[in-house]
Write a protein that holds these residues in place. Structure first.
Motif, PDB file in Angstrom:
ATOM      1  N   ASP A  94      23.225   8.564  84.457  1.00 17.48           N
ATOM      2  CA  ASP A  94      24.364   7.549  84.543  1.00 17.48           C
ATOM      3  C   ASP A  94      24.889   7.613  86.071  1.00 17.48           C
ATOM      4  O   ASP A  94      25.072   6.522  86.577  1.00 17.48           O
ATOM      5  CB  ASP A  94      25.704   7.872  83.551  1.00 17.48           C
ATOM      6  N   ALA A  95      24.799   8.802  86.677  1.00 20.05           N
ATOM      7  CA  ALA A  95      25.177   8.848  88.103  1.00 20.05           C
ATOM      8  C   ALA A  95      24.352   8.112  88.884  1.00 20.05           C
ATOM      9  O   ALA A  95      24.667   7.439  89.682  1.00 20.05           O
ATOM     10  CB  ALA A  95      25.392  10.095  88.661  1.00 20.05           C
ATOM     11  N   LEU A  96      22.963   8.567  88.376  1.00 13.47           N
ATOM     12  CA  LEU A  96      21.664   7.560  89.031  1.00 13.47           C
ATOM     13  C   LEU A  96      21.772   5.916  88.909  1.00 13.47           C
ATOM     14  O   LEU A  96      21.698   5.401  89.912  1.00 13.47           O
ATOM     15  CB  LEU A  96      20.580   8.237  88.800  1.00 13.47           C
ATOM     16  N   ALA A  97      22.378   5.520  87.875  1.00  9.40           N
ATOM     17  CA  ALA A  97      22.292   4.046  87.442  1.00  9.40           C
ATOM     18  C   ALA A  97      23.613   3.620  88.388  1.00  9.40           C
ATOM     19  O   ALA A  97      23.218   2.486  89.101  1.00  9.40           O
ATOM     20  CB  ALA A  97      22.730   4.011  86.136  1.00  9.40           C
ATOM     21  N   VAL A  98      24.600   4.241  88.471  1.00 11.65           N
ATOM     22  CA  VAL A  98      25.623   3.641  89.238  1.00 11.65           C
ATOM     23  C   VAL A  98      25.469   3.643  90.756  1.00 11.65           C
ATOM     24  O   VAL A  98      25.491   2.493  91.658  1.00 11.65           O
ATOM     25  CB  VAL A  98      26.963   4.540  89.036  1.00 11.65           C
ATOM     26  N   ALA A  99      24.781   4.800  91.330  1.00 13.38           N
ATOM     27  CA  ALA A  99      24.235   4.763  92.533  1.00 13.38           C
ATOM     28  C   ALA A  99      23.275   3.725  92.945  1.00 13.38           C
ATOM     29  O   ALA A  99      23.390   2.994  94.010  1.00 13.38           O
ATOM     30  CB  ALA A  99      23.580   6.242  92.988  1.00 13.38           C
ATOM     31  N   SER A 100      22.317   3.581  92.033  1.00  7.12           N
ATOM     32  CA  SER A 100      20.998   2.634  92.598  1.00  7.12           C
ATOM     33  C   SER A 100      21.547   1.257  92.240  1.00  7.12           C
ATOM     34  O   SER A 100      21.044   0.213  93.053  1.00  7.12           O
ATOM     35  CB  SER A 100      20.020   2.612  91.162  1.00  7.12           C
ATOM     36  N   ALA A 101      22.663   0.696  91.446  1.00  5.25           N
ATOM     37  CA  ALA A 101      23.244  -0.573  91.401  1.00  5.25           C
ATOM     38  C   ALA A 101      23.938  -0.854  92.492  1.00  5.25           C
ATOM     39  O   ALA A 101      23.745  -1.897  93.300  1.00  5.25           O
ATOM     40  CB  ALA A 101      24.119  -0.749  90.280  1.00  5.25           C
ATOM     41  N   GLU A 102      24.729   0.178  93.001  1.00  2.00           N
ATOM     42  CA  GLU A 102      25.496   0.067  94.472  1.00  2.00           C
ATOM     43  C   GLU A 102      24.511  -0.545  95.531  1.00  2.00           C
ATOM     44  O   GLU A 102      24.790  -1.326  96.237  1.00  2.00           O
ATOM     45  CB  GLU A 102      26.651   1.037  94.642  1.00  2.00           C
ATOM     46  N   VAL A 103      23.650   0.485  95.722  1.00  2.00           N
ATOM     47  CA  VAL A 103      22.549   0.446  96.898  1.00  2.00           C
ATOM     48  C   VAL A 103      21.859  -0.832  96.970  1.00  2.00           C
ATOM     49  O   VAL A 103      21.702  -1.549  97.843  1.00  2.00           O
ATOM     50  CB  VAL A 103      21.726   1.725  96.871  1.00  2.00           C
ATOM     51  N   GLY A 104      21.500  -1.277  95.345  1.00  2.00           N
ATOM     52  CA  GLY A 104      20.460  -2.569  95.218  1.00  2.00           C
ATOM     53  C   GLY A 104      21.618  -3.760  95.910  1.00  2.00           C
ATOM     54  O   GLY A 104      20.997  -4.636  96.242  1.00  2.00           O
ATOM     55  N   VAL A 105      22.710  -3.769  95.303  1.00  2.00           N
ATOM     56  CA  VAL A 105      23.876  -4.875  95.603  1.00  2.00           C
ATOM     57  C   VAL A 105      23.787  -4.917  97.201  1.00  2.00           C
ATOM     58  O   VAL A 105      23.706  -6.164  97.626  1.00  2.00           O
ATOM     59  CB  VAL A 105      25.115  -4.452  95.098  1.00  2.00           C
ATOM     60  N   ALA A 106      23.903  -3.622  97.824  1.00  2.00           N
ATOM     61  CA  ALA A 106      24.012  -3.936  99.508  1.00  2.00           C
ATOM     62  C   ALA A 106      22.706  -4.270 100.058  1.00  2.00           C
ATOM     63  O   ALA A 106      22.851  -5.276 100.909  1.00  2.00           O
ATOM     64  CB  ALA A 106      24.183  -2.551  99.804  1.00  2.00           C
ATOM     65  N   LEU A 107      21.484  -4.062  99.420  1.00  2.00           N
ATOM     66  CA  LEU A 107      20.242  -4.546 100.024  1.00  2.00           C
ATOM     67  C   LEU A 107      20.101  -6.042  99.534  1.00  2.00           C
ATOM     68  O   LEU A 107      19.620  -6.899 100.549  1.00  2.00           O
ATOM     69  CB  LEU A 107      19.268  -3.637  99.494  1.00  2.00           C
ATOM     70  N   LEU A 108      20.522  -6.500  98.444  1.00  2.00           N
ATOM     71  CA  LEU A 108      20.415  -7.874  98.133  1.00  2.00           C
ATOM     72  C   LEU A 108      21.148  -8.746  98.714  1.00  2.00           C
ATOM     73  O   LEU A 108      20.850  -9.888  99.352  1.00  2.00           O
ATOM     74  CB  LEU A 108      20.453  -8.078  96.766  1.00  2.00           C
TER      75      LEU A 108
END
Length: 248
Positions: A94-108
């Protein structure tokens, strides 16, 4: 008199201080990432040859494309972490899911900002509602809504389950967006790699693009690791807060 506050290496005080010190990778990895980003900028704006048709505006390509594709890769990590959480109820997942969503939003977001900057001098317009551009914007909005859902859902076992199910639903749009310029005629340029017999880049341009990919992968890995650790610490604090509330 208690010696808890001045305990030695095996004491409670050193145990509490251990997590912040357990990051020897951070300085050198941050240095590698910074060096790669600077080298990628050098390749994009100085070393790579100027494209014959679009001129200097084409140099945005070396930022625009890696940001999008690395962002899509991070969203795939979010999908895998969400599936992992639903299968095992793992807090790490769950922690990895949150982290990856935030980083993906920033890159997109980088991709969506650089796209119109590139489009205006070439197309004469900032935006057009074609399949690729529209889908990319929709994906960004859906992952922002994923993060909003997590913030406004009460902290319980239901929150990560809802978020994981929603993540599995919205990821379907990512491969569709990737294939949009192959399936439909769009104003967005056709793929320059793996796009058929007439696609391809000059060696110097391909090298600059690969350096850009390496830089954004390193950046995404750094942000993922930091945000993942932060989310794990937040969860530990939340558990201790609940335990203290129950004890009182």
């Amino acid at each position: 008199m208690k010696q808890t506050e001045t305990a030695g290496p095996a004491g409670p005080a050193s145990t509490a201080a251990a997590p912040p010190q357990a990051r020897p990778w951070l300085p050198w990895w941050a240095g590698v990432t910074a060096a790669l980003m600077l080298y990628a900028l050098y390749q994009a704006w100085i070393a790579a040859p100027t494209e014959a048709t679009m001129g200097i505006y084409q140099r945005i390509f070396y930022v625009h494309v890696p940001a999008a594709l690395v962002g899509f890769g991070v969203f795939f990590i979010n999908l895998m972490a969400s599936v992992w959480y639903l299968a095992r109820r793992s807090r790490a997942a769950d922690a990895l899911a949150v982290a990856s969503a935030e980083v993906g939003v920033a890159l997109l977001a980088i991709n969506l900002i650089t796209g119109p900057i590139w489009a205006k001098p070439i197309w004469g317009i900032w935006w057009t509602w074609d399949a690729r551009l529209t889908l990319t914007l929709v994906i960004w909005i859906m992952y922002v809504s994923y993060l909003v859902l997590r913030q406004f859902t009460p902290h319980s076992e239901l929150q990560p389950r809802l978020a994981a199910a929603y993540a599995m639903f919205i990821f379907v749009a990512v491969p569709v967006d990737y294939m949009a310029i192959r399936w439909w005629r769009t104003q967005h340029p056709q793929p320059v790699l793996f796009g058929g017999p007439h696609s391809g880049l000059a060696p110097a341009m391909l090298y600059a693009l690969c350096v850009g990919f390496a830089a954004y992968i390193a950046l995404a890995a750094t942000l993922l690791r930091l945000r993942y650790r932060q989310e794990q610490l937040r969860h530990r604090i939340e558990l201790r807060r609940r335990a203290r509330a129950l004890a009182e």
